[in-house]
Design a protein around this motif. Structure first.
Motif, short mmCIF file in Angstrom:
data_model
loop_
_atom_site.label_atom_id
_atom_site.label_comp_id
_atom_site.label_asym_id
_atom_site.label_seq_id
_atom_site.Cartn_x
_atom_site.Cartn_y
_atom_site.Cartn_z
N UNK A 163 0.82 -1.20 0.00
CA UNK A 163 0.00 0.00 0.00
C UNK A 163 0.86 1.26 0.00
N UNK A 164 1.98 1.20 0.69
CA UNK A 164 2.90 2.33 0.69
C UNK A 164 3.46 2.57 -0.71
N UNK A 173 -4.07 13.05 -5.19
CA UNK A 173 -4.16 12.09 -6.28
C UNK A 173 -2.81 11.90 -6.98
N UNK A 174 -1.94 12.88 -6.87
CA UNK A 174 -0.62 12.77 -7.49
C UNK A 174 0.26 11.76 -6.76
N UNK A 175 -0.10 11.45 -5.53
CA UNK A 175 0.69 10.49 -4.74
C UNK A 175 0.36 9.04 -5.10
N UNK A 176 -0.77 8.83 -5.78
CA UNK A 176 -1.20 7.47 -6.10
C UNK A 176 -0.39 6.94 -7.28
N UNK A 177 0.51 6.01 -7.00
CA UNK A 177 1.39 5.46 -8.04
C UNK A 177 0.76 4.29 -8.78
N UNK A 178 -0.17 3.60 -8.14
CA UNK A 178 -0.81 2.44 -8.75
C UNK A 178 -2.28 2.45 -8.36
N UNK A 179 -3.13 3.08 -9.19
CA UNK A 179 -4.56 3.20 -8.84
C UNK A 179 -5.25 1.86 -8.64
N UNK A 180 -4.89 0.86 -9.45
CA UNK A 180 -5.53 -0.45 -9.33
C UNK A 180 -5.26 -1.06 -7.96
N UNK A 181 -3.99 -1.07 -7.55
CA UNK A 181 -3.62 -1.61 -6.24
C UNK A 181 -4.19 -0.74 -5.12
N UNK A 182 -4.21 0.55 -5.34
CA UNK A 182 -4.75 1.48 -4.35
C UNK A 182 -6.21 1.15 -4.05
N UNK A 183 -7.02 1.03 -5.11
CA UNK A 183 -8.44 0.74 -4.92
C UNK A 183 -8.65 -0.66 -4.33
N UNK A 184 -7.87 -1.62 -4.80
CA UNK A 184 -7.97 -2.97 -4.25
C UNK A 184 -7.57 -2.99 -2.79
N UNK A 185 -6.59 -2.17 -2.44
CA UNK A 185 -6.12 -2.12 -1.06
C UNK A 185 -7.19 -1.66 -0.10
N UNK A 186 -8.02 -0.71 -0.53
CA UNK A 186 -9.12 -0.25 0.33
C UNK A 186 -10.09 -1.39 0.62
N UNK A 187 -10.39 -2.18 -0.42
CA UNK A 187 -11.28 -3.33 -0.26
C UNK A 187 -10.64 -4.38 0.64
N UNK A 188 -9.35 -4.63 0.43
CA UNK A 188 -8.63 -5.63 1.22
C UNK A 188 -8.61 -5.23 2.69
N UNK A 189 -8.44 -3.94 2.98
CA UNK A 189 -8.42 -3.49 4.37
C UNK A 189 -9.76 -3.76 5.05
N UNK A 190 -10.85 -3.47 4.32
CA UNK A 190 -12.17 -3.76 4.87
C UNK A 190 -12.35 -5.25 5.12
N UNK A 191 -11.93 -6.05 4.14
CA UNK A 191 -12.05 -7.50 4.27
C UNK A 191 -11.18 -8.02 5.41
N UNK A 192 -10.02 -7.39 5.60
CA UNK A 192 -9.09 -7.80 6.66
C UNK A 192 -9.73 -7.64 8.03
#
Length: 484
Positions: free
Chosen positions: A70-71, A215-234
């Motif tokens: 995520x970082x 938004x300029x800090x987001x290097x990988x939007x796909x992983x970024x969005x998936x990460x939000x879902x993963x955190x909730x699932x976690x």
């Protein structure tokens, strides 16, 4: 007995000193090997110790991998930049919000993840806003301090939390019920103490426009969005797994694998087709003109007189990975697995020689004076031990001591939770209290901010003692109200 103590001290020195870059895992395993040869521990003790440490260490590694991915995707910098904007140029509000953000990161990603991820981001923010050295020192210390003092709320918020919870059979839900309110008290006390101590170093007004857009800090939007879902699932998975008896390591490992596969764009067929959106956004990786047929156009079509374009524009988000996932996985703290097994075998040698029984007698004597005395006595004792001989070995020593005390019911629980608080907060008193602090100080050194051990101790002891006292008081009151 003297042999067991000597092996423990020698191992501890090697772990903290790390001569010529010797990994902490190899030092601990070396100490365990000597303990086996000396007869301080037996081969039959290895599965016993492994049963104590495996869930904690594997969970810790999995959470750090999630945190690191995520970082790399820009998640934490994105959050920090939003926080800086929420403060609206008010330095006092910025100080508060950075502390709260650090607490949230520590709760979900463990204290090590919070300190090591947030510190470079805060440091970068300090440079961008041109804060002076006094302000920089206050913000950096606050970031490192809050990572430990608020690593209480969940079992996974600190490695020692998992060890204690597993040792005493405390489930995720029960642990959270007890410690979330206590952690909120610790956060409030920490913020109050930090603001009081650094009252002359809290920044004034600052120019928000000096910072880049989140938004300029987001290097990988796909992983970024998936990460939000993963955190909730976690988080949901932790509670669900607790209900059916599944260890937290299984939940954390599964989420780490899923996020790693998404970041690596595996399996390949799922990411082969590029995603096409109707309009460009500033968080896309690759933006090219797209013709009305859905194919990249070779040139932009001229606009018609009324301003409409003859070619529809959109974006193609590359299916190629932008994060070196394998490098992230390799750099995960795998040494902690070897360290936990080796160091805890050495500590188990102290137990075999009867040394933890003495601690049990002390704790039993403290417990005779009631719940408040039990919480305060156990917490301060474990905090003191953690500050001088590291919180990892202290945690098992404390657990074995509580077991030897023969307490049960509410008294045993009070000791166990107080030991968690002592092992989480106590390391902030000295630089050697935790391995994460030593690593954090080395990171600051590389960035040109040197904090000497004497300076750290003078700040650490003043900040830690009142927060520790208030947090233990909150535990005593809340747990007594809840009951066993």
């Amino acid at each position: 007995m003297l042999v067991a103590v000597g092996i423990f001290l020698a191992t501890l020195v090697l772990v903290i000193w790390q001569p010529k870059g010797l990994g902490i895992g190899w030092s601990a395993l070396g100490g365990a090997a000597v303990a086996l040869i000396a007869g301080v521990v037996q081969l039959s003790d290895i599965p016993v110790v492994w049963d104590i440490v495996w869930n904690a260490t594997l969970t810790f590694v999995a959470v750090i991998i999630i945190c690191s991915i995520l970082d790399e995707a820009g998640f934490f910098e994105w959050a920090a930049l939003h926080v800086a904007r929420w403060a609206r140029g008010n330095g006092s509000a910025l100080f508060n919000l950075i502390v709260v953000l650090g607490a949230a990161v520590a709760a979900l990603f463990a204290n090590d993840g919070a300190a090591l991820v947030m510190t470079p981001i805060v440091f970068q923010m300090i440079l961008a806003l041109k804060f002076d050295a006094k302000v920089a020192f206050g913000l950096v210390i606050a970031t490192g301090f809050i990572a430990d003092t608020t690593s209480l709320p969940f079992v996974v918020s600190n490695l020692v939390n998992i060890v204690i919870a597993d040792f005493f059979g405390i489930g995720f839900a029960r642990y959270s019920l007890v410690m979330v309110p206590v952690a909120l008290v610790s956060l409030g006390a920490s913020l109050m103490v930090l603001r009081l101590f650094f009252r002359k170093a809290i920044p004034g007004r600052y120019d928000v426009t000096a910072l880049r857009r989140p938004t300029e800090a987001v290097a990988d939007p796909t992983t970024f969005r998936a990460g939000v879902v993963v955190l909730g699932a976690l988080l949901v998975g932790y509670f669900a797994a607790d209900a059916i008896g599944v260890p937290v390591a299984a939940v954390a490992s599964l989420c780490a694998i899923v996020l790693a596969l998404i970041a690596a764009r595996r399996p390949r067929p799922l990411f082969r087709r590029a995603e096409i959106r109707p309009a460009a956004t500033d968080d896309d990786l690759v933006t090219v003109p797209v013709s009305s047929g859905g194919h990249p156009a070779t040139s932009a079509a001229p606009s018609s007189g009324d301003g409409a374009s003859s070619a529809r524009t959109g974006t193609i988000t590359t299916a190629e990975p932008t994060i070196a996932v394998w490098s992230v996985v390799r750099s995960a703290p795998w040494q902690i697995v070897l360290f936990s097994l080796g160091m805890y075998l050495v500590v188990y040698g102290l137990r075999n020689e009867g040394l933890t029984d003495y601690l049990g007698q002390v704790l039993a004597g403290i417990a005779e004076h009631g719940g408040l005395a039990t919480a305060a006595g156990t917490g301060f004792l474990v905090a003191g031990m953690s500050s001088v001989m590291n919180n990892m070995p202290t945690t098992l020593i404390a657990a074995l001591g509580i077991e030897a005390a023969g307490a049960s019911g509410l008294t045993e629980q009070m000791m166990a939770y107080a030991a968690v608080i002592g092992a989480d907060l106590g390391p902030k008193i000295t630089p050697i209290g935790s391995l994460a602090t030593l690593l954090w100080l080395s990171v600051l050194d590389r960035k040109g901010m040197h904090i000497g051990w004497g300076t750290y101790f003078k700040v650490g002891i003043v900040l830690t003692i009142p927060v520790l006292a208030v947090t233990l008081l909150a535990l005593a009151g809340w747990l007594t109200l809840l009951g066993p």
